[in-house]
Design a protein around this motif. Sequence first.
Motif, PDB file in Angstrom:
ATOM      1  N   ALA A   1      44.300  58.223  14.419  1.00 36.90           N
ATOM      2  CA  ALA A   1      45.329  57.292  14.871  1.00 36.90           C
ATOM      3  C   ALA A   1      46.731  57.849  14.682  1.00 36.90           C
ATOM      4  CB  ALA A   1      45.187  55.958  14.132  1.00 36.90           C
TER       5      ALA A   1
ATOM      6  N   TRP B   1      47.710  59.993  17.638  1.00 39.27           N
ATOM      7  CA  TRP B   1      48.021  59.230  18.853  1.00 39.27           C
ATOM      8  C   TRP B   1      49.330  58.463  18.708  1.00 39.27           C
ATOM      9  CZ3 TRP B   1      45.832  60.556  23.090  1.00 39.27           C
ATOM     10  CH2 TRP B   1      44.538  61.085  23.093  1.00 39.27           C
ATOM     11  N   ASN B   2      49.664  58.012  17.507  1.00 40.34           N
ATOM     12  CA  ASN B   2      50.961  57.362  17.292  1.00 40.34           C
ATOM     13  C   ASN B   2      52.101  58.327  17.561  1.00 40.34           C
ATOM     14  OD1 ASN B   2      50.958  54.612  16.684  1.00 40.34           O
ATOM     15  ND2 ASN B   2      50.190  54.966  14.610  1.00 40.34           N
TER      16      ASN B   2
ATOM     17  N   GLN C   1      51.952  61.033  19.451  1.00 43.75           N
ATOM     18  CA  GLN C   1      51.960  61.324  20.873  1.00 43.75           C
ATOM     19  C   GLN C   1      52.691  60.234  21.648  1.00 43.75           C
ATOM     20  OE1 GLN C   1      51.281  64.593  20.890  1.00 43.75           O
ATOM     21  NE2 GLN C   1      50.055  64.325  22.730  1.00 43.75           N
TER      22      GLN C   1
ATOM     23  N   GLY D   1      55.390  54.821  16.653  1.00 44.64           N
ATOM     24  CA  GLY D   1      54.487  54.458  15.580  1.00 44.64           C
ATOM     25  C   GLY D   1      54.798  53.108  14.968  1.00 44.64           C
TER      26      GLY D   1
ATOM     27  N   SER E   1      51.625  49.901  20.294  1.00 44.22           N
ATOM     28  CA  SER E   1      51.260  51.312  20.245  1.00 44.22           C
ATOM     29  C   SER E   1      50.319  51.591  19.088  1.00 44.22           C
ATOM     30  CB  SER E   1      52.520  52.178  20.113  1.00 44.22           C
ATOM     31  OG  SER E   1      53.337  52.042  21.255  1.00 44.22           O
ATOM     32  N   THR E   2      50.569  50.943  17.951  1.00 46.06           N
ATOM     33  CA  THR E   2      49.707  51.127  16.798  1.00 46.06           C
ATOM     34  C   THR E   2      48.303  50.623  17.084  1.00 46.06           C
ATOM     35  OG1 THR E   2      51.574  50.941  15.273  1.00 46.06           O
ATOM     36  CG2 THR E   2      49.371  50.557  14.365  1.00 46.06           C
TER      37      THR E   2
ATOM     38  N   ALA F   1      46.620  53.128  19.293  1.00 42.80           N
ATOM     39  CA  ALA F   1      46.270  54.320  18.541  1.00 42.80           C
ATOM     40  C   ALA F   1      45.033  54.080  17.691  1.00 42.80           C
ATOM     41  CB  ALA F   1      47.442  54.759  17.675  1.00 42.80           C
ATOM     42  N   ASN F   2      44.949  52.901  17.089  1.00 38.89           N
ATOM     43  CA  ASN F   2      43.783  52.574  16.271  1.00 38.89           C
ATOM     44  C   ASN F   2      42.514  52.528  17.115  1.00 38.89           C
ATOM     45  OD1 ASN F   2      45.262  52.408  13.905  1.00 38.89           O
ATOM     46  ND2 ASN F   2      45.663  50.215  14.122  1.00 38.89           N
TER      47      ASN F   2
ATOM     48  N   ASP G   1      41.379  56.074  17.603  1.00 42.83           N
ATOM     49  CA  ASP G   1      41.084  56.794  16.365  1.00 42.83           C
ATOM     50  C   ASP G   1      39.623  57.248  16.301  1.00 42.83           C
ATOM     51  OD1 ASP G   1      41.284  57.806  13.780  1.00 42.83           O
ATOM     52  OD2 ASP G   1      40.828  55.866  12.870  1.00 42.83           O
TER      53      ASP G   1
END
Length: 251
Positions: free
Chosen positions: A115, A118-119, A121, A125, A130-131, A134-135, A138
């Motif tokens: 994750a 990706w945050n 990227q 964050g 977005s978080t 990203a999760n 993951d």
Amino acid sequence: MTAIPQGRTRRAALTGVMCALVATGAVLTGCSSGDPDAGTNGVGKLPAEKIQSRTRTAAKSAPTVRLSGTVVSNGGTYTLDMRLKGDGGTGSVTSKNGTFRLLRVGEHLFLKADAAFWNQQGGAGQDGGSTAAANKLDGMYVKVPTQDPAYQRFSGFTDKDVLLDGLLTLHGELATAGHHEQDGVRTIRITGDKGSGGTLDVSLEGAPYPLRLVRAGNAGTLRLTDWGKDFALQEPPKNETLDYGRQLPSS
């Protein structure tokens, strides 16, 4: 017939046995021919241009290779550990954003990261949306769309022929730079512009594979190993894969 003294016969036999040990790797004074290319594949006696040609041909003909080390490209530094074959590759890449895994089978490219990667990227964050995205990504294999810029940026790391064609080119005037050793294998080293254009250690044992490359302009050092050793290459399970269609989120 002249009789040969037994002492002389024993000494001759002993000398023969001792010199035969040279073939097993022992270093014995008086038995070596003094030729560093004795017992090799012979490329060490060739001009640098022919050595480079032979090693490129050998690399192209090999079905597989493992490539590890650092590469500086487009202003970024990447640490690679990739296993490559004709129809794809798999392994890890570490950049300033963290470590991620790449897997390509045919045209299908997958990227796996945590994750935090990706945050970064996404560059957001602190944003809740977005978080959450990203999760969701993951630890999953994310299928990279061919139209996405990330596909062009990362697929080259998994393409054996493209990667080696770009890496195995020394710049400037080629020359040989003596006999060396890489991981216990005898090598001949060739250089471009006395080393400023890169150096390449080529195996003197078996096929003339490239074993170690120092790229021009301090652009990285790479080891090339496991030539011809096969490995499994298959797409990840469906339950470990996410497909975002035409473009990755925040790519």
